[in-house]
Structures are given as C-alpha cells and as structure tokens.
Enzyme design. Structure first.
Site, PDB file in Angstrom:
ATOM      1  N   GLU A 112       4.986  -4.567   2.569  1.00 43.35           N
ATOM      2  CA  GLU A 112       5.717  -5.244   3.467  1.00 43.35           C
ATOM      3  C   GLU A 112       5.146  -6.500   4.095  1.00 43.35           C
ATOM      4  O   GLU A 112       3.973  -6.628   4.247  1.00 43.35           O
ATOM      5  CB  GLU A 112       6.006  -4.139   4.849  1.00 43.35           C
ATOM      6  CG  GLU A 112       6.877  -4.623   5.516  1.00 43.35           C
ATOM      7  CD  GLU A 112       7.322  -3.452   6.670  1.00 43.35           C
ATOM      8  OE1 GLU A 112       7.868  -2.489   6.071  1.00 43.35           O
ATOM      9  OE2 GLU A 112       7.275  -3.796   7.840  1.00 43.35           O
ATOM     10  N   TRP A 169      12.541  -7.979   9.932  1.00 33.60           N
ATOM     11  CA  TRP A 169      13.852  -8.879  10.648  1.00 33.60           C
ATOM     12  C   TRP A 169      13.164  -9.422  12.115  1.00 33.60           C
ATOM     13  O   TRP A 169      12.612  -8.582  12.779  1.00 33.60           O
ATOM     14  CB  TRP A 169      14.996  -7.988  10.798  1.00 33.60           C
ATOM     15  CG  TRP A 169      16.076  -8.523  11.206  1.00 33.60           C
ATOM     16  CD1 TRP A 169      16.818  -8.439  12.487  1.00 33.60           C
ATOM     17  CD2 TRP A 169      17.089  -9.514  10.538  1.00 33.60           C
ATOM     18  NE1 TRP A 169      17.826  -9.066  12.436  1.00 33.60           N
ATOM     19  CE2 TRP A 169      18.168  -9.504  11.399  1.00 33.60           C
ATOM     20  CE3 TRP A 169      17.097  -9.917   9.155  1.00 33.60           C
ATOM     21  CZ2 TRP A 169      19.144 -10.452  10.860  1.00 33.60           C
ATOM     22  CZ3 TRP A 169      18.034 -10.697   8.920  1.00 33.60           C
ATOM     23  CH2 TRP A 169      19.074 -11.015   9.526  1.00 33.60           C
ATOM     24  N   ARG A 225      -1.493  -9.759   4.986  1.00 31.24           N
ATOM     25  CA  ARG A 225      -2.936  -9.944   4.467  1.00 31.24           C
ATOM     26  C   ARG A 225      -3.043  -9.299   3.193  1.00 31.24           C
ATOM     27  O   ARG A 225      -2.458  -8.258   2.978  1.00 31.24           O
ATOM     28  CB  ARG A 225      -3.952  -9.502   5.299  1.00 31.24           C
ATOM     29  CG  ARG A 225      -3.898 -10.187   6.823  1.00 31.24           C
ATOM     30  CD  ARG A 225      -5.052  -9.522   7.798  1.00 31.24           C
ATOM     31  NE  ARG A 225      -4.843 -10.067   9.128  1.00 31.24           N
ATOM     32  CZ  ARG A 225      -5.489  -9.492   9.980  1.00 31.24           C
ATOM     33  NH1 ARG A 225      -6.447  -8.665   9.885  1.00 31.24           N
ATOM     34  NH2 ARG A 225      -5.047  -9.817  11.227  1.00 31.24           N
TER      35      ARG A 225
END
Lengths: 584, 584
Positions: free
Chosen positions: A46, A78, A311
């Site tokens: 994600e 979102w 990251r």
C-alpha cells in the site's frame, strides 16, 4: 513464464479478445482465491499519494523497484484533501493509481471513500477510475475532508462503506472487484467489537469480494479476528494488513490516527532506541518477520498486505527474509507488460518504442488494435492518432543542469554530438568527466543485451551513426538467458539484428547506393521532415525481429518492425527532435 | 514463393479474411490481366469429363501431374449427355471441375451450355458450381443434348450464349468470371464471319470477361481474328486455343465436329504417316511449337490455351520445348494448397492429415475456421463434424488383388503386420517379392523428407511401432532445400520431430512410464476405441511443428499439432481402422 505474471494462459473459457487465444485478464479476487487454493504465498503493497510532482516521479521509480519482487497487487489510498479524483493532477490518488497500473504494470486497487460527498461526485470518481482501466476498489466510509475530527451524517450522500459497496455493485455490476477494511480490534468509532463485526458482515453481504485488515501488532490479534469473522459467517478472504515499524514519529502518528493501542512490550523495546532510526527500523523488521512467521504458522494465512508508508527498505528486507521477494527475473515477454485489463491480450509490439515502454502504452491507449503479426489487418484504421505526448512522469527525471553537463554546455562541432552518443552507448564519461547515462530517446538504463554489441555501437556512433535503438542478432539463446531470455522454460530465443539511427545526408546517399547489394537487409529511411520514406519493406506486412520457440507451444513473435506503426514512430521522432532542439 | 502461386500477397485492399492478412483470393481475370501487363507467358489446359469412374481416377492423376508445370487455370467441358450438373456422379462435368479445383488445387473454369434446358435448370447448374467453390464459367450456347445435328429455338430457355452471360450476371453479379468462345473463322452455323464477330461483341458487352478461341491451324488465322475483334471494339483478353495434333482419327473427328477446314499442307504432311501414332504426335508437337512461336513473335500473345484431349505427353512436351513448363518446384507452404477461393486465407494445417491432403480439404470443407496458431479460438465451435468420409477418388487407386499381394494374403503373426509397415517405410519388397508402395493411411509416395529418417523408422516399425506419419527435426535448412524447403527465397526452415504410430498396450504402458522423464516431448495417447486421451499438452493451444524464418517477413508456422483437430483425427483413424479390418 513467471508464475506471478498477471496475465495468465486461458484454461477453458471462451476469450473476449478473439485474436489472441493464449491470454486473458483474470480478475484480482480470482487470482487471490487461486493462491489460497494452491497454498502459494504472496504479498501486496500500500502507498499513499505524494504531495509534489517530484514526489510522484520518485514514487513511480519506487513502484518500479517494488514490481521486481512481484507483488500480487498494489493499492493507493484516497487522499480527500489532495483532489483525489482529478485525472489532470499528477499527484492525485486516481492519477497515481493509473500510473501504477498502466506505467508500472502492476494490478492496482484504488481506495475510495464516500464521506461528505454526493453520489454524483462518487459516480464521477468511479468513472475516472474505470476510464484509466482500474478494476479494483477499496470502499471506505473515510474521514470527512473538512478536517473535522468526527464524522457526521451527510444528506444525499453514502454514509457507510456498505452503502458504497451497494452503490458500486448497482452502478457497475461485477466490473469492479471490491475490497473493504476490517478492524481486528474494532473500528475506533464503533459501539462494540461485536457491532463492528456485524458492520463488516454487512459490507461483505453488500457485495465486497475480500477484506484487508487494519494494522495490528500481534499475530494473535489477527487470528482471533479471523476466527470471529468466520464464526459470524464471513467466508471471503481476509488479508492481514501489516505495518513494519520504521520510525518512532511515524508510529506515534499512525497510532494516533488509528487510535490503536501499542502493546507494552513494543513500547518498552522502542523507547530506548527512539532517536536511532536505523535501530528502530531493524527492530521493526525483526518484529514484522516474527509476526508474519506466526501468521504463516497458523496455516490460515498465505498473503500479507504491507503498509509501506511509501518506503522501500524495510518492506523489501522483510520480504527477502521471508523468502517472499521474487528472485526470478524471468520475463514473460521481451518488453515490459502493463497490468491494464484492456491490454491483457497484447502480445506484440513494434520495436520502435522499445526504449520507452511507458510512453508506448500511454500513447497507444486509445488504439483499438495493436501492431500485429499475422492476425488482423494493420492497414485498418485501428491505429488512431497518438495521444498527446506530454505526461509528466514520462519526462526526463534529471534536472536541466545535469543534462547540460552530460550532453555539453556548448557543442562546437558535429563530432561533439557524436561523442555524446558514443559515451552513452559505452557508459563512459564525456570530456568533462561526466558520465552520460541517458539520451533524449532513452531514459532508461542501457538494456543488458546492448552490451553484446556495445563495441560496435560505440564505433559507429563515434563516426556519426547516432543509434537510438538496437538489438543484436541472437540465434537460439536459452529462454532463461540473463540478457536476452524471456517466455517459458526450456525454450530458445531468436532475434534479427536491428538498428535505428540518425545520420547525415551524405551517409544516407552512401547507404542508398550500398543497400541494394544486401537484399536481406530491410530498411526504412526518412528525412528530418518525415518525408521520403525510402524502403524495401512491404507496405503492410510486419517483420518479426524477436521470436521464441518453446516446448509444446506455437512460435511466439512479440517484437516486430511494423510499417504502419513506423509511420507513427516517425512523427514521434520528429516531434522529439524539434522539442529537444529548441534553444534552452 | 513461386511466382505462379494462385494465392497472392495482399497489396492495398482490405481483406475479407480478417485473421490472415497476408493472403487473399485474386480472381482469374485479374490474374490474366496482371500477366498481360507484365508480359509474362502462361498456359492453360482443357479437359473433357471421363466416361467411367476408373477414367475419372486416372484423369485426376493426370491433373496432378499437369499441375506441377503450373498452368494458370484448367477447364472442364460441359458434356450434356453425361448428366453434367450432377454433383453425386463422379464423372459429371461439375464433379470433375470440383475435383480439379478442390483436390488438385488448380484454378478451374467449368463450361456450361444453355441449349435446350430451362432457366431453372441453368440456375441449378450454377448453384452446384458455386457450392463447390467454382468462380469461373465458360458460357456456351452448346449443342442440343438430344443429339440432333442442328440447333433449334427452345421456349423458356436461354437460346444464345449472350443470353446466358446476361443471365449469370443478373443472378450472380460479379461472383463468376465469365469466359466466352471466339471462332477465328466464324461459328459453323453463322451467317457470315462479320455476323459472328458481332455476336462475339454482343457476348462481351453482355458481361464476359475474356475470350478463348476455337482451335485453328495457322498463327495468321488467330492474328487476323484478333485484329478484327479489336477493330469492332472488343477490348478484353482473347486467348488463342490450340489443339496439338495427336492422332489421325481424333483430328478427323474434331474437324468434323467443328466443321473446320484443315490446311492442305497439314493434310499433305499427315497422310503419309497416318498409321504411325508417334510420327503424327511428333508432327503435331513440331507444328504446334512453331505456330505458338509465331504467335509470341507477333508480340500480341502471351498466354496459350491447350485442348489436351485429356492426354499429357504432347502438351507437356510442347510446353517444355517452349520453356513454359515450370521447372521451379518451390512450394509456397509445406503442404498441398487448394485453389478454392474460400480457402485462400488458409495458412495453417494440423499435421495429422499430412499424408492425405485431399481428404483433409474435402472433409473440412464445411468448417468455418481452420486449426490455427495464435489467432482465433480453437475451442470455439467452428470445427464442425467432418464430412462423410466416402469420396470415390480418395479411395485407393489399386485393385484389391494388388493390395493383398502387398499386404499379405495371410497374416500369421503380429510380426507380419510389422513387416508390411517396415517394407513400406524402406520402399522394400515383402517376403513374396512385392514392393509395398502404400499403406491404408498413406496413399501417396513417401515424402522426400521421410528418407532422412527412413533407417530409424524402418527399425522401429520392425519392432511394432507402426508409424503412419512422421517428420524429422530440421534446424535452419535453406528454404529452397529440395527435401524440406518451402516459402520465400533466402529463408530458413525449422521442424520439430514428429511421429504418429500404432502400437501395443504393452508398449503404451512402457511409454507412460518413460515419458515423464522427457518433459520436452509432447504426446497424445488414445486406445483403439478413441478413449483415454492421455496427454501432456495444453487443452487448446496448438504446438507449432513446422515454421519458416524469411527476410523481411513474420515467422510463418503452417503446420501444427492442434488438440482440437486431434480429436477429429482420432475419430478418423478409428473409422479407417474399422473399415480396413473388415473381413474381405
């Protein structure tokens, strides 16, 4: 063929894409279920949308690196404050999801929340996603975009994630795969854990295909939640969402947002090292690996969703330690594929765009049909005009000063230009000691196979044959060859030698005299206005330049010189030439 | 690619067959005009329908031999007394034309006459021709079928060839190319030469595409006629029809029928040798060669139509002397193509029918789609049931006694059967000294490439692996290789080794144990009931077993192992097996 490729061979059903029978799009939930049945491990990632255009460019570079490890999918959150549905804004949630899917070639879920907006606005958001080729949504209620701490009922909108799921199903049927969020310790605003489970059941009953959980800190938290979900009849896949702890501040921030309680042993472990980022990251890696091993040990989990916080170091390290980072660099095809469902059947490309796969996918996205080998008619009006060239992340990632240092602040002669090309091809430094790592026609690193002919290329570039694309001839290299291999195991790869270059009028005159003596060489010659297409090629028939022979398969010929596509490429080259020769 | 191939590469038009862009059907008049423009010489051949079924089988063998010289087309005369439109009767004009087109693979003109039959009957004749794939007609008034010497007006019919041309155009538009007959010295029944020319002009104006002349004996006769036609405005091609004099009696017969006057010098030359057939034939050859050379010398002629009288020696000799007999045995594809327009796009075939190309074309004539490589979906219900197997000229041409001598009057053991196969494969005589020249699964001569592996095949057949189809593996043989070459010049041919055989249950058990150790070998195994398809192949995807790499082209892969086609072949094999094992 890498097992994790998103495009899969057809098994029994009739295919939509009539022309190509080998390939079809298989939707995400089908692929998740397949993994569950086979007991094969997988992961997903994600990301949140960046704040700046530079951040977007960097993030896309990161997607590219993550894609190498073969995640099953990625998702983009979102960001209500970031104009998330705006398809013109490079940093919006929708734009980033589109880039992830279409340019980085990975199956994508776009989050979408319904708090405080009208159903008409939601419909617009969904349309935008659909137009970009997105087939997966994570439906959330979300937090109000006005920044207020608590949620309030919004008249004329959808007030719960379950309403959102129902709305998507009503408007789009099965077009989208829908994911919903699960809260292992209950939603922060829920009246009780049991109530929250019932809400989750309602979301699934409304039509959600699978669940990704909110983060948690102990395997048992997830496993209890999973048991409780199964107990009340939730049968769909429930994927554990895991946050590798990466820094003290970010953990605090997340915990505050999600109102989660951090177990005391974690607080105790982190507190002494809170100012040492590397130590925290190492702790996070150890802790996450151990927690995931516990999950796997339960026998109930085989896929992990990572909250990467954009990251890469920690997540990749964890995946490598778990043996889940894919080390198999076998390519399905010799060029970079896209995950867009509408291109699942694409199995052939013109060689002209080889160095710019992203630009090719973007610019041909409104073509009905792709340049093709033997099927279809390339003279049919299927090749529409190329889409507008500008797209921010296709532009060079290097600042102008860097480019000037590479290419020369001042060009004194033709020979200076030749040297830029020669330095690029041989990965050498220019006369000022600056390494030439790109040219305007190739923003990527030199492909490994170019090394095979680098000496020859260097020599002809130094003499004014300025190559912008090439491939060596290859005769029966194994399909797992690290430089030129692709496709199924135990196959053999073949290539015809190919060269694309700029050169002077005088050289063209010489070539025109010489070429008739080499009837086996095919060529197209055009001048700088794109006129005078001098060729010995058939007007319509493509020439195969790369093909593979595999056991038990047909011959696969994924790269061609296509005369029709060449005409478009011609325009493209001229346009670039003009752009790049504008005075600074 | 042989220049005379009837299937030509597409130039600019949009193709009907969407899937295959390289090939399309080009109609006969277009091809004639192309030759005229290019000044390239060509020839065509006329035959009449045989009286007996044996005669038909022999005549088809003759067509096959003639086809090797590459005629532009052949035609079959209309034999009103022979039930010419009957598609069930092997010897009928229509059946023979269908065989010429579909089995021998040569563009065909069917004569059709309108004398004394109704328009409804004519329509039926045309429908039959159309259903067989015939696209060319020679429209004649014809002689009454009742044998009466003179023609009489027939109420409710078409009374002149011009009416017939108009009728065909009205009913079928441009579907048919229409040829009409021209009479260099006037039609026997015409009121005057000038009148006859006017009738010819009327036929052309009614819609005829080209003219073939009645026979003549001097070049000047034709050249005068040609000038006279041009003078009254007939602009279409006028092809000289030539009868090589082959025997005294037949010349007399033809002259009587056509009411032509034989020049005195020919009568003088023939009379002294009228009982010496060979001398007459040699005279005919000399005379014809000299007359054709005169025609060519005029610069007005480049195509010659031969009235063969169903004989081959004289015509082939004349063509060879004129340098018109094609000595280039290059094949367009590795299998025998058909000239039927509906199969112009066929560029791929399953290997199973390799030894029986005619049976394959016939039996798949109602398939919508052919087994294919990558385009189309072979699991689509496009492969309809195979057509009824029986077709007289697909049956063995050898009488039963001969077959018994080859295959053994009495089989004492399995080994006797093995020996039949072993003898066939090595072209050796059996124990009775009789050469085994065919097996029930292969009626043709052994293909040249089989010689490459004949020793191996002989060895395994002698041990009970009864091969009925095979190909050696070939790696990069030149495309003009006499044994395995096909396709365009300067290309390379590749083949995967392939073997199709009967064997015992015990051998199958042994194979099933061994095969998993050879993962690169693909196989299908079925038992004698067509059950238990044991395979490691994909259910749908074909395997390329022959392909060619050519300069400036895509890779062409014309022969495949197609799992769907295999299921039909399986049925076919079993059916044959049953037929051939019926007690005599």
């Amino acid at each position: 063929m890498p097992a994790d490729g998103q495009i899969v061979p057809v098994e029994t059903e009739k295919v939509d894409c009539e022309r190509t029978k080998g390939l079809r799009y298989r939707c995400l939930i089908e692929r998740i279920n397949k993994r569950i049945q086979a007991g094969r491990r997988w992961f997903s990632l994600e990301f949140f949308p960046p704040r700046t255009v530079n951040g977007a460019v960097n993030l896309i570079g990161r997607f590219d690196r993550f894609v190498e490890g073969k995640p099953l999918f990625c998702d983009i959150t979102w960001h209500p404050a970031g104009d998330p549905a705006n398809t013109e804004k490079p940093t919006s949630s929708t734009c980033m999801a589109g880039a992830m899917l279409n340019y980085c070639g990975i199956e994508t879920i776009l989050h979408i929340s319904c708090a405080n907006i009208s159903t008409a606005q939601i419909k617009d958001c969904l349309e935008n996603a659909k137009n970009l080729g997105i087939r997966n949504l994570l439906a959330l209620r979300g937090d109000p975009s006005d920044g207020s701490e608590t949620w309030t009922f919004f008249e004329g909108g959808l007030n719960y994630a379950a309403d959102m799921v129902r709305f998507i199903r009503k408007e789009y049927g099965d077009y989208f795969n829908i994911c919903v969020a699960g809260y292992p310790t209950g939603h922060p605003e829920c009246t009780s854990y049991a109530d929250d489970l019932r809400h989750l059941k309602e979301k699934v009953d409304a039509g959600a295909d699978f669940i990704i959980t909110q983060l948690f800190f102990k395997a048992e938290t997830y496993l209890k939640f999973l048991r409780d979900c199964r107990d009340i009849g939730i049968t769909c896949p429930i994927i554990p969402g895991i946050l590798p702890i990466q820094a003290y501040q970010s953990l605090r921030h997340i915990v505050k947002l999600s109102r989660l309680e951090v177990p005391q042993e974690i607080i105790d472990a982190i507190n002494p090292i809170k100012d040492n980022d590397e130590a925290i990251r190492n702790f996070g890696i150890d802790h996450t690996v151990s927690m995931i091993n516990d999950l796997f040990a339960s026998g109930l989990v085989n896929g992990i969703h990572f909250y990467t916080l954009n990251r890469e170091v920690a997540t990749i390290e964890i995946l490598k330690r778990l043996g889940m980072w894919c080390e198999d660099h076998t390519r399905r095809l010799p060029w970079k594929t896209t995950a867009n469902h509408s291109r699942a059947c694409e199995e052939i490309r013109p060689i002209f765009w080889r160095c710019r796969p992203k630009s090719y996918v973007h610019r041909t996205s409104n073509w009905d049909e792709f340049p093709n080998g033997r099927w279809g008619n390339s003279s049919a009006p299927a090749f529409r005009d190329l889409k507008d060239y500008y797209l921010f992340y296709l532009k060079s990632k290097s600042p102008k000063e860097d480019l000037l240092k590479m290419w020369g602040e001042e060009l004194m002669s033709e020979r200076d230009v030749w040297n830029v090309f020669a330095c690029y091809i041989s990965s050498m430094a220019n006369s000022k000691g600056v390494k030439v790592t790109k040219i305007p026609w190739d923003d990527e690193e030199l492909s490994p196979e170019t090394q095979i002919i680098a000496t020859n290329l260097h020599s002809i570039n130094s003499r004014g044959v300025l190559t912008i694309n090439s491939q060596p001839n290859i005769s029966a290299a194994p399909s797992n060859d690290p430089k030129v291999g692709w496709g199924y195991p135990d196959g053999y790869i073949f290539q015809k030698a190919y060269l694309e270059f700029f050169t002077s009028k005088e050289n063209v005159q010489a070539l025109k005299k010489l070429l008739p003596e080499y009837p086996l060489v095919n060529y197209h010659i055009i001048n700088h206005n794109g006129e005078a297409d001098y060729t010995n090629c058939d007007q319509n028939e493509p020439i195969a330049v790369t093909w593979g022979v595999f056991p038990g398969k047909e011959i696969i010929q994924p790269t061609v010189v296509d005369p029709i596509a060449f005409k478009f490429w011609k325009i493209d080259i001229i346009k670039q030439k003009i752009e790049h020769t504008q005075p600074p």
